[in-house]
Design a protein around this motif. Structure first.
Motif, PDB file in Angstrom:
ATOM      1  N   UNK A  11       5.586   9.685   2.329  1.00  0.00           N
ATOM      2  CA  UNK A  11       6.488   9.197   3.374  1.00  0.00           C
ATOM      3  C   UNK A  11       6.227   7.754   3.784  1.00  0.00           C
ATOM      4  N   UNK A  12       5.463   7.029   3.008  1.00  0.00           N
ATOM      5  CA  UNK A  12       5.150   5.630   3.320  1.00  0.00           C
ATOM      6  C   UNK A  12       6.379   4.761   3.080  1.00  0.00           C
ATOM      7  N   UNK A  13       6.607   3.805   4.001  1.00  0.00           N
ATOM      8  CA  UNK A  13       7.736   2.884   3.872  1.00  0.00           C
ATOM      9  C   UNK A  13       7.249   1.439   3.986  1.00  0.00           C
ATOM     10  N   UNK A  14       8.166   0.515   3.794  1.00  0.00           N
ATOM     11  CA  UNK A  14       7.833  -0.905   3.964  1.00  0.00           C
ATOM     12  C   UNK A  14       7.415  -1.211   5.397  1.00  0.00           C
ATOM     13  N   UNK A  15       7.955  -0.495   6.373  1.00  0.00           N
ATOM     14  CA  UNK A  15       7.553  -0.705   7.775  1.00  0.00           C
ATOM     15  C   UNK A  15       6.067  -0.397   7.951  1.00  0.00           C
ATOM     16  N   UNK A  16       5.587   0.639   7.285  1.00  0.00           N
ATOM     17  CA  UNK A  16       4.160   0.978   7.362  1.00  0.00           C
ATOM     18  C   UNK A  16       3.310  -0.116   6.725  1.00  0.00           C
ATOM     19  N   UNK A  17       3.766  -0.615   5.583  1.00  0.00           N
ATOM     20  CA  UNK A  17       3.018  -1.682   4.896  1.00  0.00           C
ATOM     21  C   UNK A  17       2.966  -2.954   5.761  1.00  0.00           C
ATOM     22  N   UNK A  18       4.088  -3.311   6.383  1.00  0.00           N
ATOM     23  CA  UNK A  18       4.109  -4.496   7.257  1.00  0.00           C
ATOM     24  C   UNK A  18       3.154  -4.314   8.432  1.00  0.00           C
ATOM     25  N   UNK A  19       3.150  -3.139   9.022  1.00  0.00           N
ATOM     26  CA  UNK A  19       2.272  -2.872  10.158  1.00  0.00           C
ATOM     27  C   UNK A  19       0.811  -3.046   9.749  1.00  0.00           C
ATOM     28  N   UNK A  20       0.433  -2.454   8.623  1.00  0.00           N
ATOM     29  CA  UNK A  20      -0.958  -2.540   8.178  1.00  0.00           C
ATOM     30  C   UNK A  20      -1.332  -3.982   7.868  1.00  0.00           C
ATOM     31  N   UNK A  21      -0.452  -4.710   7.200  1.00  0.00           N
ATOM     32  CA  UNK A  21      -0.743  -6.135   6.922  1.00  0.00           C
ATOM     33  C   UNK A  21      -0.967  -6.919   8.216  1.00  0.00           C
TER      34      UNK A  21
END
Length: 175
Positions: free
Chosen positions: A128-138
């Motif tokens: 269920x990982x999305x680009x929003x999750x990746x941006x948050x972690x970055x």
């Protein structure tokens, strides 16, 4: 790195989707059928457990990282899933009981996992990982992180493991 794991890189593993795909795996990629599989299903009452691929346990262990259950199965993952994959008991993320919405399109696990790993590098395998999750972690995590979305219909594949291996090698992490 991550406290409590002697500097080992953490790999967070979800169960439903990555390890138990929504679609049955081809016959050569799942537990053999027969009396053993039938007994295991009867013991747990979960017919989807025959979708587990025992090779996933070996491949996860071969990554040489600290595996951590990041699943709603919680401790039950150690009781039911680990033995079927040949995994030892793994640490389990103990999700908070709050009903706070994560907001900003984030998965409900994202912010908590980012805090849980306490600034160290990590891999997160989830469907269920999305680009929003990746941006948050970055934006909120100081170390390298690989948030890898696994296709929930196929579960983990050789291609998924290749992505993780490549990421580990690029970061010069010991495996």
């Amino acid at each position: 790195m991550t406290s409590g794991f002697a500097g080992r890189l953490v790999i967070f593993v979800d169960v439903d989707g990555p390890l138990i795909p929504f679609k049955a795996r081809p016959a050569g990629q799942r537990r053999p059928s027969g009396d053993t599989a039938r007994r295991q299903t009867e013991d747990t009452g979960n017919p989807l457990l025959d979708r587990l691929n025992p090779d996933d346990g070996r491949r996860l262990l071969a990554l040489g990282c600290q595996l951590v259950w990041a699943t709603t199965w919680m401790a039950e993952a150690n009781e039911v899933v680990s033995p079927r994959l040949g995994l030892p008991d793994l640490p389990v993320v103990d999700w908070p009981d709050d009903d706070e919405e994560p907001g900003r399109g984030l998965h409900w696990k994202t912010a908590f996992l980012t805090r849980w790993v306490t600034g160290g590098p990590f891999v997160w395998l989830d469907d269920e990982i999305t680009d929003a999750d990746r941006r948050f972690v970055r934006a909120h995590h100081p170390a390298r992180a690989l948030l890898h979305r696994v296709d929930p219909y196929t579960g983990l594949t050789e291609a998924d493991f290749a992505v993780v291996h490549r990421w580990l090698q690029e970061g010069h992490f010991t495996v």
